[in-house]
Design an enzyme around this catalytic site. Sequence first.
Site, short mmCIF file in Angstrom:
data_model
loop_
_atom_site.label_atom_id
_atom_site.label_comp_id
_atom_site.label_asym_id
_atom_site.label_seq_id
_atom_site.Cartn_x
_atom_site.Cartn_y
_atom_site.Cartn_z
N LYS A 279 4.50 -3.54 8.42
CA LYS A 279 5.64 -2.76 7.93
C LYS A 279 6.86 -3.67 7.86
CE LYS A 279 7.93 1.71 8.54
NZ LYS A 279 7.92 2.98 9.30
N ILE B 107 0.82 -1.21 0.00
CA ILE B 107 0.00 0.00 0.00
C ILE B 107 0.86 1.26 0.00
CG2 ILE B 107 -0.18 0.17 2.51
CD1 ILE B 107 -2.95 0.91 -0.10
N ALA B 108 2.11 1.13 0.47
CA ALA B 108 3.03 2.28 0.51
C ALA B 108 4.45 1.75 0.51
CB ALA B 108 2.79 3.12 1.75
N SER C 213 11.93 4.67 1.58
CA SER C 213 13.34 4.30 1.44
C SER C 213 13.75 3.24 2.44
CB SER C 213 14.21 5.55 1.62
OG SER C 213 13.97 6.14 2.88
N ILE C 214 13.10 3.18 3.59
CA ILE C 214 13.49 2.25 4.64
C ILE C 214 12.63 0.99 4.65
CG2 ILE C 214 13.74 1.96 7.15
CD1 ILE C 214 15.84 3.75 5.91
N ALA C 215 11.34 1.13 4.39
CA ALA C 215 10.43 -0.01 4.51
C ALA C 215 9.24 0.19 3.59
CB ALA C 215 9.96 -0.15 5.96
N GLN C 216 8.40 -0.87 3.48
CA GLN C 216 7.14 -0.76 2.76
C GLN C 216 6.05 -1.43 3.60
OE1 GLN C 216 8.07 -2.60 -1.01
NE2 GLN C 216 7.03 -4.51 -0.49
N ASP D 181 8.44 13.78 12.94
CA ASP D 181 8.44 13.61 11.48
C ASP D 181 7.03 13.84 10.95
OD1 ASP D 181 9.62 13.15 9.05
OD2 ASP D 181 9.50 10.97 9.15
#
Length: 524
Positions: free
Chosen positions: A151, A125-126, A129-132, A286
């Site tokens: 995640k 779904i997303a 740079s670090i994870a999906q 963030d």
Amino acid sequence: MTRYFRAAFILWVILRYGLDELALSGFRPLHGLARVITFGRRRHLGDPRGMRLRQALEHLGPIFVKFGQVLSTRRDLLPPDIADELAMLQDQVPPFPSEVAVATIERAFRRPLAAVFESFDLEPIASASIAQVHFATIRLRDGQLRDVAVKVLRPGMLPVIEKDLDLMRLMAGWVESASADARRLKPREVVAEFDKYLHDELDLVREAANAAQLRRNMANLHMVLIPEMYWDFVHPEVIVMERMTGVPISQTERLREAGVDLPQLARDGVTIFFTQVFRDGFFHADMHPGNIQVSLAPGTFGRYISLDFGIIGTLTEHDKDYLAQNFTAFFRRDYKRVAELHIESGWVPPGTRVDELEGAVRTVCEPYFDRPLREISLGMVLMRLFQMSRRFNVDIQPQLVLLQKTLLNIEGLGRQLDPELDLWNTAKPFLERWMLDQIGPQKLLQELRDQAPRYAKILPELPRLLHAYLQRGQQRDDRQLQELIAEQKRTNRLLQVFAYLGIGFALGLIAVQVLVHLRMRFFF
């Protein structure tokens, strides 16, 4: 060898985007050499330097994009045009194959995917740079089904990150030695800060713990939703959390059409931020639009939804007091107090004159008072103070820089929702209430309540401790008395020796005189 190829590629990107004049402006030999090398160069003379830097970082890949995002937070070090451009960097990274994500999950939980989840969407779904993130369904221990978001850490990140960080440190050393302007930007310090943030984000258990703490802190505020973490499914490479459904906060038209009160939403955002900062000293650092949604569900309509807790800011009681007093003194135009706060913080070198620092603060702050309060940016005020502080060699704490970056994000979001947002009038009552709580009777009662368990343990022991202390005191007095007596005896013995010597000497003289007298009478 791979390292040298990577370094060559980075150098080629620097030249291609015309960053040689930015990085090597103070080092003329390399600057001239860079102008000679034109192969593959794509430099539009009309493009601003910040835009070229952003495009170069995007070309270099996800790690450098993340570095640019972190670099954009150091507005106390960067020129405004570069910081503004770097703030536009987004994690637009293609997803990695679903088979790799499944393999990571199965390795983490040591079970087949079907034994972990009731269902699992292979399409992410997303992706960042670090994870999906994938959507899935799990069955809890009590048998209930839950819709969740999974995640998954991007595979092979740590070796890639370490290699790129080594190159960044090497490049930072080169840049720092190239010119005085480069040294002012403190590239090595920035790379070290990026190293810390990046390694924190690589540990998904840490992110889950951050989310759990924020969820507890915000439970009674009823303005923000934070996903629940399912700890049976938490691993350094995979975390499973409650699935949240909402509308991205950047889609203001959709929110308005749904009936969301945007001005109230803006005020709620400010309240959430100041609550996290001044009440808890633990804030989401963030908060860009990609990490914030708004709930349209009937039971939670109009509430914020916070996501992605890899970067969290923390403040000590000293930090909170420093900030609150700075903001209050600023809006009272008490520049002397602002200068005193900088000195009292211990960040200003010894010997700094209050009047000189006060004059510098006045120069920074006074222009803001020609504007309506709703046009004053607290984040910009804080940033200007940090920039001014550099002239006096003030060592600004990293947590305050992170706070300033987050405050700028909150102000930008708030005024996107409500251009008439008066941030100061929204925050002032909170600051005044917080400062009153720090010096009022409630603070004293809270401290007594917090320390009550310790006092309850110590109080019954007080008579024994007092008796022991007095005993030690008496023993100490007796010992001192004995030492005095012994010393007196030694002195008396010494005096006796001197007395005997004196008497002996006197008797000797008398004897000599008698002998002399007898001899004289004998001869005469």
